[in-house]
Design a protein around this motif. Structure first.
Motif, PDB file in Angstrom:
ATOM      1  N   GLY A 124       0.815  -1.213   0.000  1.00  0.00           N
ATOM      2  CA  GLY A 124       0.000   0.000   0.000  1.00  0.00           C
ATOM      3  C   GLY A 124       0.844   1.256   0.000  1.00  0.00           C
ATOM      4  O   GLY A 124       0.533   2.238  -0.681  1.00  0.00           O
ATOM      5  N   THR A 125       1.945   1.213   0.744  1.00  0.00           N
ATOM      6  CA  THR A 125       2.853   2.365   0.777  1.00  0.00           C
ATOM      7  C   THR A 125       3.492   2.589  -0.577  1.00  0.00           C
ATOM      8  O   THR A 125       3.608   3.730  -1.044  1.00  0.00           O
ATOM      9  CB  THR A 125       3.935   2.161   1.851  1.00  0.00           C
ATOM     10  OG1 THR A 125       3.286   1.960   3.120  1.00  0.00           O
ATOM     11  CG2 THR A 125       4.873   3.344   1.934  1.00  0.00           C
ATOM     12  N   LEU A 126       3.912   1.496  -1.253  1.00  0.00           N
ATOM     13  CA  LEU A 126       4.511   1.623  -2.582  1.00  0.00           C
ATOM     14  C   LEU A 126       3.526   2.231  -3.570  1.00  0.00           C
ATOM     15  O   LEU A 126       3.880   3.124  -4.346  1.00  0.00           O
ATOM     16  CB  LEU A 126       4.988   0.260  -3.091  1.00  0.00           C
ATOM     17  CG  LEU A 126       5.555   0.266  -4.507  1.00  0.00           C
ATOM     18  CD1 LEU A 126       6.859   1.051  -4.571  1.00  0.00           C
ATOM     19  CD2 LEU A 126       5.762  -1.147  -5.003  1.00  0.00           C
ATOM     20  N   VAL A 127       2.274   1.782  -3.537  1.00  0.00           N
ATOM     21  CA  VAL A 127       1.268   2.336  -4.446  1.00  0.00           C
ATOM     22  C   VAL A 127       1.005   3.806  -4.127  1.00  0.00           C
ATOM     23  O   VAL A 127       0.869   4.634  -5.027  1.00  0.00           O
ATOM     24  CB  VAL A 127      -0.028   1.505  -4.403  1.00  0.00           C
ATOM     25  CG1 VAL A 127      -1.144   2.175  -5.186  1.00  0.00           C
ATOM     26  CG2 VAL A 127       0.223   0.113  -4.953  1.00  0.00           C
ATOM     27  N   LEU A 128       0.982   4.156  -2.844  1.00  0.00           N
ATOM     28  CA  LEU A 128       0.780   5.547  -2.441  1.00  0.00           C
ATOM     29  C   LEU A 128       1.929   6.437  -2.941  1.00  0.00           C
ATOM     30  O   LEU A 128       1.693   7.505  -3.499  1.00  0.00           O
ATOM     31  CB  LEU A 128       0.665   5.645  -0.926  1.00  0.00           C
ATOM     32  CG  LEU A 128       0.480   7.039  -0.351  1.00  0.00           C
ATOM     33  CD1 LEU A 128      -0.877   7.597  -0.746  1.00  0.00           C
ATOM     34  CD2 LEU A 128       0.612   7.008   1.155  1.00  0.00           C
ATOM     35  N   VAL A 129       3.162   5.975  -2.758  1.00  0.00           N
ATOM     36  CA  VAL A 129       4.326   6.738  -3.230  1.00  0.00           C
ATOM     37  C   VAL A 129       4.311   6.836  -4.749  1.00  0.00           C
ATOM     38  O   VAL A 129       4.558   7.915  -5.321  1.00  0.00           O
ATOM     39  CB  VAL A 129       5.641   6.105  -2.714  1.00  0.00           C
ATOM     40  CG1 VAL A 129       6.855   6.690  -3.404  1.00  0.00           C
ATOM     41  CG2 VAL A 129       5.743   6.264  -1.205  1.00  0.00           C
ATOM     42  N   ALA A 130       4.001   5.723  -5.432  1.00  0.00           N
ATOM     43  CA  ALA A 130       3.947   5.742  -6.897  1.00  0.00           C
ATOM     44  C   ALA A 130       2.854   6.680  -7.393  1.00  0.00           C
ATOM     45  O   ALA A 130       3.046   7.396  -8.379  1.00  0.00           O
ATOM     46  CB  ALA A 130       3.722   4.328  -7.426  1.00  0.00           C
ATOM     47  N   ASP A 131       1.716   6.707  -6.708  1.00  0.00           N
ATOM     48  CA  ASP A 131       0.641   7.616  -7.096  1.00  0.00           C
ATOM     49  C   ASP A 131       1.062   9.071  -6.909  1.00  0.00           C
ATOM     50  O   ASP A 131       0.785   9.921  -7.751  1.00  0.00           O
ATOM     51  CB  ASP A 131      -0.623   7.319  -6.289  1.00  0.00           C
ATOM     52  CG  ASP A 131      -1.798   8.181  -6.718  1.00  0.00           C
ATOM     53  OD1 ASP A 131      -2.082   8.232  -7.938  1.00  0.00           O
ATOM     54  OD2 ASP A 131      -2.422   8.812  -5.845  1.00  0.00           O
ATOM     55  N   THR A 132       1.751   9.358  -5.819  1.00  0.00           N
ATOM     56  CA  THR A 132       2.237  10.726  -5.581  1.00  0.00           C
ATOM     57  C   THR A 132       3.221  11.141  -6.662  1.00  0.00           C
ATOM     58  O   THR A 132       3.134  12.252  -7.204  1.00  0.00           O
ATOM     59  CB  THR A 132       2.885  10.818  -4.186  1.00  0.00           C
ATOM     60  OG1 THR A 132       1.914  10.420  -3.210  1.00  0.00           O
ATOM     61  CG2 THR A 132       3.354  12.227  -3.898  1.00  0.00           C
ATOM     62  N   VAL A 133       4.152  10.252  -6.987  1.00  0.00           N
ATOM     63  CA  VAL A 133       5.123  10.547  -8.052  1.00  0.00           C
ATOM     64  C   VAL A 133       4.399  10.736  -9.380  1.00  0.00           C
ATOM     65  O   VAL A 133       4.713  11.657 -10.141  1.00  0.00           O
ATOM     66  CB  VAL A 133       6.187   9.430  -8.144  1.00  0.00           C
ATOM     67  CG1 VAL A 133       7.038   9.571  -9.391  1.00  0.00           C
ATOM     68  CG2 VAL A 133       7.048   9.417  -6.901  1.00  0.00           C
ATOM     69  N   ALA A 134       3.410   9.871  -9.669  1.00  0.00           N
ATOM     70  CA  ALA A 134       2.672   9.975 -10.932  1.00  0.00           C
ATOM     71  C   ALA A 134       1.914  11.287 -11.049  1.00  0.00           C
ATOM     72  O   ALA A 134       1.773  11.841 -12.138  1.00  0.00           O
ATOM     73  CB  ALA A 134       1.690   8.805 -11.043  1.00  0.00           C
ATOM     74  N   ARG A 135       1.456  11.831  -9.931  1.00  0.00           N
ATOM     75  CA  ARG A 135       0.724  13.093  -9.962  1.00  0.00           C
ATOM     76  C   ARG A 135       1.648  14.303 -10.060  1.00  0.00           C
ATOM     77  O   ARG A 135       1.233  15.369 -10.489  1.00  0.00           O
ATOM     78  CB  ARG A 135      -0.146  13.229  -8.711  1.00  0.00           C
ATOM     79  CG  ARG A 135      -1.295  12.261  -8.677  1.00  0.00           C
ATOM     80  CD  ARG A 135      -2.044  12.317  -7.359  1.00  0.00           C
ATOM     81  NE  ARG A 135      -3.003  11.256  -7.240  1.00  0.00           N
ATOM     82  CZ  ARG A 135      -4.301  11.384  -7.509  1.00  0.00           C
ATOM     83  NH1 ARG A 135      -4.783  12.535  -7.903  1.00  0.00           N
ATOM     84  NH2 ARG A 135      -5.102  10.347  -7.369  1.00  0.00           N
ATOM     85  N   VAL A 136       2.915  14.146  -9.653  1.00  0.00           N
ATOM     86  CA  VAL A 136       3.827  15.281  -9.554  1.00  0.00           C
ATOM     87  C   VAL A 136       4.791  15.370 -10.743  1.00  0.00           C
ATOM     88  O   VAL A 136       5.138  16.462 -11.174  1.00  0.00           O
ATOM     89  CB  VAL A 136       4.627  15.205  -8.226  1.00  0.00           C
ATOM     90  CG1 VAL A 136       5.732  16.221  -8.180  1.00  0.00           C
ATOM     91  CG2 VAL A 136       3.690  15.373  -7.052  1.00  0.00           C
ATOM     92  N   VAL A 137       5.199  14.240 -11.294  1.00  0.00           N
ATOM     93  CA  VAL A 137       6.321  14.216 -12.232  1.00  0.00           C
ATOM     94  C   VAL A 137       6.089  15.057 -13.491  1.00  0.00           C
ATOM     95  O   VAL A 137       7.019  15.699 -13.971  1.00  0.00           O
ATOM     96  CB  VAL A 137       6.725  12.758 -12.563  1.00  0.00           C
ATOM     97  CG1 VAL A 137       5.727  12.086 -13.484  1.00  0.00           C
ATOM     98  CG2 VAL A 137       8.114  12.701 -13.152  1.00  0.00           C
ATOM     99  N   ILE A 138       4.889  15.077 -14.023  1.00  0.00           N
ATOM    100  CA  ILE A 138       4.614  15.920 -15.198  1.00  0.00           C
ATOM    101  C   ILE A 138       3.402  16.817 -14.942  1.00  0.00           C
ATOM    102  O   ILE A 138       2.583  17.031 -15.829  1.00  0.00           O
ATOM    103  CB  ILE A 138       4.419  15.084 -16.482  1.00  0.00           C
ATOM    104  CG1 ILE A 138       3.259  14.094 -16.334  1.00  0.00           C
ATOM    105  CG2 ILE A 138       5.689  14.399 -16.906  1.00  0.00           C
ATOM    106  CD1 ILE A 138       2.847  13.429 -17.630  1.00  0.00           C
TER     107      ILE A 138
END
Length: 165
Positions: A124-138
């Motif tokens: 769950g933490t990995l998905v949360l971090v990946a979602d945050t990165v996906a929202r921020v990176v572009i």
């Protein structure tokens, strides 16, 4: 899947396509999925010692008194239930089930009593971090979460393949 995409109304195509790539922006309430996770963890936690014995092999587990076939069916059923709940909630977010357990086994060992709850929390933490990165990176655009997890998972998968040779 291609037939469903071809027959879907044009207005629904972006949501369907993002769901196929793993996207949390259209996810509904997390409470039903969380309730299923808690119930499965409560069911599996008492079986931790038995799962540790099963990890040594079918024959050794049977010799030590484990009913191997029913236990395997229970594990397959619960794993399928958790997978279906995760996919219906977030789409096909790949590689979480590959990366998280392998990394945790390296860190904390192979005791199923620790690995099972740790995988739930770390996944769950990995998905949360990946979602945050996906929202921020572009930003202001958003990548699907599956893209970020694939960028982490493919090198891990290749490393595990290389290491197993």
């Amino acid at each position: 899947m291609t037939l469903l995409l071809a027959m879907a109304p044009t207005s629904r195509l972006p949501g369907m396509l993002y769901w196929l790539m793993g996207d949390l922006s259209h996810a509904g309430s997390p409470w039903p999925a969380l309730a299923v996770l808690v119930v499965v963890c409560v069911l599996l936690f008492p079986l931790g010692r038995t799962l540790n014995v099963l990890a040594r092999g079918h024959v050794q587990a049977a010799v030590l008194g484990v009913s191997v076939r029913p236990l395997e069916w229970l594990v397959y059923l619960l794993a399928s239930l958790l997978t279906s709940v995760a996919v219906t909630t977030a789409g096909t977010v790949g590689f979480v089930g590959l990366v998280v357990p392998h990394m945790l086994r390296l860190l904390i060992g192979n005791d199923q009593r620790l690995i099972l709850p740790a995988c739930a929390l770390a996944g769950g933490t990995l998905v949360l971090v990946a979602d945050t990165v996906a929202r921020v990176v572009i930003a202001p655009e958003q990548l699907p979460v599956g893209v970020i997890t694939a960028l982490m998972g493919v090198p891990t998968f290749l490393y595990l393949l290389y290491r197993s040779r």
